[in-house]
Design an enzyme around this catalytic site. Structure first.
Site, PDB file in Angstrom:
ATOM      1  N   LYS A 238       0.805  -1.226   0.000  1.00 18.42           N
ATOM      2  CA  LYS A 238       0.000   0.000   0.000  1.00 18.42           C
ATOM      3  C   LYS A 238       0.833   1.270   0.000  1.00 18.42           C
ATOM      4  CE  LYS A 238      -4.425  -1.785   1.318  1.00 18.42           C
ATOM      5  NZ  LYS A 238      -5.454  -1.965   2.319  1.00 18.42           N
ATOM      6  N   ARG A 272      -3.951  -9.889   4.945  1.00 15.48           N
ATOM      7  CA  ARG A 272      -4.370  -9.943   3.537  1.00 15.48           C
ATOM      8  C   ARG A 272      -3.206  -9.474   2.669  1.00 15.48           C
ATOM      9  NH1 ARG A 272      -6.484  -6.545  -0.297  1.00 15.48           N
ATOM     10  NH2 ARG A 272      -8.191  -7.331  -1.571  1.00 15.48           N
TER      11      ARG A 272
HETATM   12  N1  HH2 Z   1      -7.560  -3.485   0.690  1.00 12.52           N
HETATM   13  C1  HH2 Z   1      -7.857  -3.463  -0.621  1.00 12.52           C
HETATM   14  C2  HH2 Z   1      -9.002  -4.110  -1.087  1.00 12.52           C
HETATM   15  N2  HH2 Z   1      -9.832  -4.746  -0.250  1.00 12.52           N
HETATM   16  N3  HH2 Z   1     -10.377  -5.456   1.920  1.00 12.52           N
HETATM   17  C3  HH2 Z   1     -10.118  -5.482   3.238  1.00 12.52           C
HETATM   18  N4  HH2 Z   1     -10.944  -6.123   4.080  1.00 12.52           N
HETATM   19  N5  HH2 Z   1      -9.008  -4.860   3.749  1.00 12.52           N
HETATM   20  C4  HH2 Z   1      -8.129  -4.188   2.967  1.00 12.52           C
HETATM   21  O1  HH2 Z   1      -7.145  -3.617   3.496  1.00 12.52           O
HETATM   22  C5  HH2 Z   1      -8.395  -4.135   1.555  1.00 12.52           C
HETATM   23  C6  HH2 Z   1      -9.545  -4.791   1.072  1.00 12.52           C
HETATM   24  C7  HH2 Z   1      -6.940  -2.772  -1.568  1.00 12.52           C
HETATM   25  O2  HH2 Z   1      -5.987  -3.632  -2.098  1.00 12.52           O
HETATM   26  P1  HH2 Z   1      -6.108  -4.397  -3.503  1.00 12.52           P
HETATM   27  O3  HH2 Z   1      -7.234  -5.365  -3.483  1.00 12.52           O
HETATM   28  O4  HH2 Z   1      -4.802  -4.980  -3.863  1.00 12.52           O
HETATM   29  O5  HH2 Z   1      -6.353  -3.217  -4.544  1.00 12.52           O
HETATM   30  P2  HH2 Z   1      -7.604  -2.725  -5.353  1.00 12.52           P
HETATM   31  O6  HH2 Z   1      -8.625  -2.241  -4.369  1.00 12.52           O
HETATM   32  O7  HH2 Z   1      -7.033  -1.618  -6.213  1.00 12.52           O
HETATM   33  O8  HH2 Z   1      -8.147  -3.860  -6.159  1.00 12.52           O
END
Ligand code: HH2
Length: 294
Positions: A238, A272
């Site tokens: 992040k 995660r």
């Molecule tokens: N972070 C992201 C997405 N979903 N869900 C939870 N519960 N907690 C988190 O910290 C979280 C989440 C963001 O990361 P990523 O899925 O890699 O990116 P994107 O939202 O751009 O798909």
């Protein structure tokens, strides 16, 4: 702070297992790794890589083989500034992949969605948990769905919406406000007939938080662990890591490992991450040290 308690994940208060659609996911055998699978064109770190269902299933199988305890599949990017995806498109991207991944791997699958209709189809396709970044606030159909199906549920804190959340995040006291949010959201979930054993809490690193907020949330994660529910943390690659280390998204593995290690020592039960194999080593190393202390 009682360092002995925070160093021993199995003494963290809270349930010994998470209930997710009839499955019992043990929470007392060390921290769990949730591998991230984004079937999106625009996710901030892996956008476009797993849009093809075959590639998505292969990556899920690879993460399971590397030791992922859960696979979280999302079809809508929540990166800062992201536009919402309409329901049909989200469904089209997500459901075939959820179905195929559930056939291919035995680890429980979670779906990262705020839409009840999408979550319902994903649960029908074999998912066991719903990762609702709105914490049941966006879709009134989500509460009855989770209560009725017994799915595991992530209640995540977010200030604002993904479109606007990083414009001017502001808190009087970020720890107290996130804690109060959890208390209120847990109350709403329990009132709707969702069992305490279905719930995971997540402070939502990067969701309406500046650098200082994110660092404080990790440093004081024990304040949320003390609520008695398992805590999930998503730090993987992040922006706050980039801000501290001045590194682009593809050079944040060590920062991710450090942040995950702190979260685990503060009592996180689920981490995660995108990089399952290296984080499996981090968890194993922490567990070796922690068990030598006792
Ligand atoms: N972070 C992201 C997405 N979903 N869900 C939870 N519960 N907690 C988190 O910290 C979280 C989440 C963001 O990361 P990523 O899925 O890699 O990116 P994107 O939202 O751009 O798909």
């Amino acid at each position: 702070m009682n360092t002995t308690a925070t160093l021993k994940p199995n003494t963290v208060p809270g349930p010994v297992a998470l209930k997710a659609r009839g499955r019992l996911i043990p929470l007392n055998a060390g921290p769990l790794i949730m591998g991230v699978l984004n079937v999106t064109p625009d996710s901030f770190s892996d956008g476009g890589r797993y849009l093809d269902p075959g590639a998505a299933v292969d990556h899920a199988a690879e993460m399971a083989a590397q030791g992922a305890d859960l696979i979280d599949i999302g079809a809508e990017s929540t990166r800062p500034g992201a536009d919402p995806v309409d329901q049909e498109e989200e469904r089209r991207r997500l459901i075939p992949v959820v179905r195929a991944v559930c056939r291919a791997v035995s680890v429980p699958v979670s779906v990262d969605t705020t839409k009840a209709a999408v979550a319902r189809q994903a649960l029908d396709a074999g998912a066991a948990l719903v990762n609702d970044i709105s914490a049941l606030r966006y879709d009134s159909g989500m509460k009855p769905l989770i209560a009725e199906t017994g799915a595991g549920l992530v209640l995540m804190h977010m200030q604002g919406t993904p479109k606007t959340m990083q414009q001017a995040p502001s808190y009087r006291d970020v720890i107290e406000e996130v804690r109060q949010f959890f208390v209120e959201r847990i109350g709403t979930a329990l009132e709707a007939g969702i069992a305490a054993e279905q719930i995971l809490l997540d402070p939502g690193i990067g969701f309406g938080k500046n650098l200082e907020h994110n660092l404080r949330l990790l440093a004081r994660l024990d304040a949320f662990v003390a609520l008695g529910y398992p805590v999930l943390v998503g730090v993987s690659r992040k922006a706050f890591i980039g801000q501290v280390l001045d590194r682009p998204v593809d050079e944040r593995l060590m920062g991710t490992a450090a942040a995950a290690a702190v979260a685990i020592l503060r009592g996180a039960r689920v981490i995660r991450v995108h990089d399952v194999a290296p984080l499996r080593d981090v968890v194993k190393m922490i567990e070796a040290i922690v068990s030598a202390k006792s």
